[in-house]
Design a protein around this motif. Structure first.
Motif, short mmCIF file in Angstrom:
data_model
loop_
_atom_site.label_atom_id
_atom_site.label_comp_id
_atom_site.label_asym_id
_atom_site.label_seq_id
_atom_site.Cartn_x
_atom_site.Cartn_y
_atom_site.Cartn_z
N ASP A 139 -5.12 -29.73 16.98
CA ASP A 139 -4.11 -30.23 17.79
C ASP A 139 -2.57 -29.49 17.32
OD1 ASP A 139 -6.06 -31.91 19.07
OD2 ASP A 139 -5.25 -33.46 17.74
N TRP A 140 -2.70 -28.55 16.75
CA TRP A 140 -1.61 -27.87 16.11
C TRP A 140 -0.43 -27.50 17.10
CZ3 TRP A 140 0.81 -28.34 11.73
CH2 TRP A 140 1.73 -27.42 11.43
N ALA A 141 -0.81 -26.85 18.35
CA ALA A 141 0.00 -26.51 19.02
C ALA A 141 0.76 -27.58 19.84
CB ALA A 141 -0.49 -25.68 20.24
N THR A 142 -0.26 -28.88 19.92
CA THR A 142 0.60 -30.15 20.36
C THR A 142 1.52 -30.94 19.56
OG1 THR A 142 -1.71 -30.39 21.76
CG2 THR A 142 -0.32 -32.34 21.69
N VAL A 143 1.03 -30.74 18.30
CA VAL A 143 1.97 -31.45 17.38
C VAL A 143 3.32 -30.64 17.02
CG1 VAL A 143 1.93 -32.28 14.97
CG2 VAL A 143 -0.32 -32.22 16.14
N ILE A 144 3.24 -29.65 17.02
CA ILE A 144 4.65 -28.93 16.54
C ILE A 144 5.22 -28.06 17.63
CG2 ILE A 144 4.02 -28.89 14.10
CD1 ILE A 144 3.95 -25.77 14.35
N GLY A 145 4.51 -27.84 18.76
CA GLY A 145 4.96 -27.33 19.98
C GLY A 145 4.62 -25.88 19.98
N PRO A 146 4.45 -25.23 21.09
CA PRO A 146 4.00 -23.78 21.13
C PRO A 146 5.07 -22.76 20.57
CG PRO A 146 5.03 -24.50 23.47
CD PRO A 146 5.01 -25.87 22.43
N ALA A 147 6.18 -22.76 20.27
CA ALA A 147 6.95 -22.08 19.82
C ALA A 147 6.57 -21.67 18.29
CB ALA A 147 8.55 -22.09 19.85
N LEU A 148 6.88 -22.66 17.63
CA LEU A 148 6.28 -22.79 16.13
C LEU A 148 4.97 -22.57 16.06
CD1 LEU A 148 8.73 -25.47 14.70
CD2 LEU A 148 8.86 -23.22 14.45
N ALA A 149 3.80 -23.00 16.74
CA ALA A 149 2.39 -22.82 16.60
C ALA A 149 2.03 -21.30 16.74
CB ALA A 149 1.58 -23.65 17.90
N ALA A 150 2.92 -20.50 17.60
CA ALA A 150 2.70 -19.05 17.75
C ALA A 150 2.94 -18.30 16.56
CB ALA A 150 3.68 -18.25 18.92
N VAL A 151 3.79 -18.60 15.52
CA VAL A 151 3.93 -18.11 14.03
C VAL A 151 3.74 -18.73 12.97
CG1 VAL A 151 6.15 -16.80 15.19
CG2 VAL A 151 6.47 -19.19 14.34
N THR A 152 2.86 -20.00 13.17
CA THR A 152 2.26 -20.77 12.16
C THR A 152 1.02 -21.09 12.00
OG1 THR A 152 2.94 -23.03 13.00
CG2 THR A 152 4.73 -21.74 11.57
N ARG A 153 0.23 -21.44 11.14
CA ARG A 153 -1.22 -21.75 11.03
C ARG A 153 -1.29 -22.75 9.95
NH1 ARG A 153 -0.95 -19.25 15.09
NH2 ARG A 153 -2.46 -17.71 15.83
N PRO A 154 -1.79 -23.98 10.17
CA PRO A 154 -2.19 -24.79 9.32
C PRO A 154 -3.57 -24.50 8.38
CG PRO A 154 -3.08 -25.78 11.23
CD PRO A 154 -2.29 -24.48 11.50
N GLN A 155 -3.25 -24.18 6.99
CA GLN A 155 -4.22 -23.65 6.35
C GLN A 155 -5.03 -24.97 5.59
OE1 GLN A 155 -4.95 -20.05 6.05
NE2 GLN A 155 -3.47 -20.35 7.78
N ARG A 156 -4.54 -25.65 4.98
CA ARG A 156 -5.11 -26.57 4.26
C ARG A 156 -4.38 -27.94 4.11
NH1 ARG A 156 -6.33 -25.99 -2.24
NH2 ARG A 156 -7.96 -27.82 -2.36
N LEU A 157 -5.09 -28.87 3.97
CA LEU A 157 -4.51 -30.30 3.91
C LEU A 157 -5.18 -31.04 2.57
CD1 LEU A 157 -2.40 -32.58 4.64
CD2 LEU A 157 -4.03 -33.36 6.12
#
Length: 135
Positions: free
Chosen positions: A23-41
């Motif tokens: 759900d990354w794009a939904t959580v932080i928004g499309p603009a930031l999701a385009a330049v970020t990727r969650p790697q590990r929690l």
């Protein structure tokens, strides 16, 4: 029976981490999701892959991002963010528009014969659009 099936999958990735990545794009928004990727929690630290210049912006937005992520997950799963650089995530700059194609002589003459004003400007813009791909 269900824990025996899910244990191998969750051994590699926590349920919160998997939900966050899905759900990354939904959580932080499309603009930031385009330049970020969650790697590990892991252990309250979310590792984010991002382009170099974006890391500084995310550092300033960290409290808001952590709050949005934890709200989405429904519990405090992320306490801090860690940034790593991923080369393929640089923001894309749009290509400059091609130069306008010259208008045919008769079209330019017809536009020049019109009195100055909104109609002439609108017709000039229309002509430029019509002849845009003709070289």
């Amino acid at each position: 029976m269900l824990p025996a099936l899910t244990r191998p999958a969750f051994k590699r990735r926590s349920p919160a981490g998997a939900m966050l990545m899905a759900d990354w794009a939904t959580v932080i928004g499309p603009a930031l999701a385009a330049v970020t990727r969650p790697q590990r929690l892991a252990q309250g630290t979310l590792t984010l892959g991002c382009a170099g210049p974006v890391a500084m912006e995310l550092t300033h937005l960290a409290p808001q991002l952590i709050q949005r992520i934890n709200t989405h997950l429904g519990r405090v799963a992320v306490e801090r963010l860690r940034f790593v650089q991923l080369p393929g995530l640089a923001p894309k700059t749009p290509a400059p528009p091609p130069p306008p194609a010259p208008l045919p002589a008769e079209t330019s003459a017809a536009l020049a014969a019109l009195p100055p004003g909104e109609l002439r400007e609108a017709l000039a813009k229309l002509a430029a659009g019509v002849y845009r791909n003709r070289r």
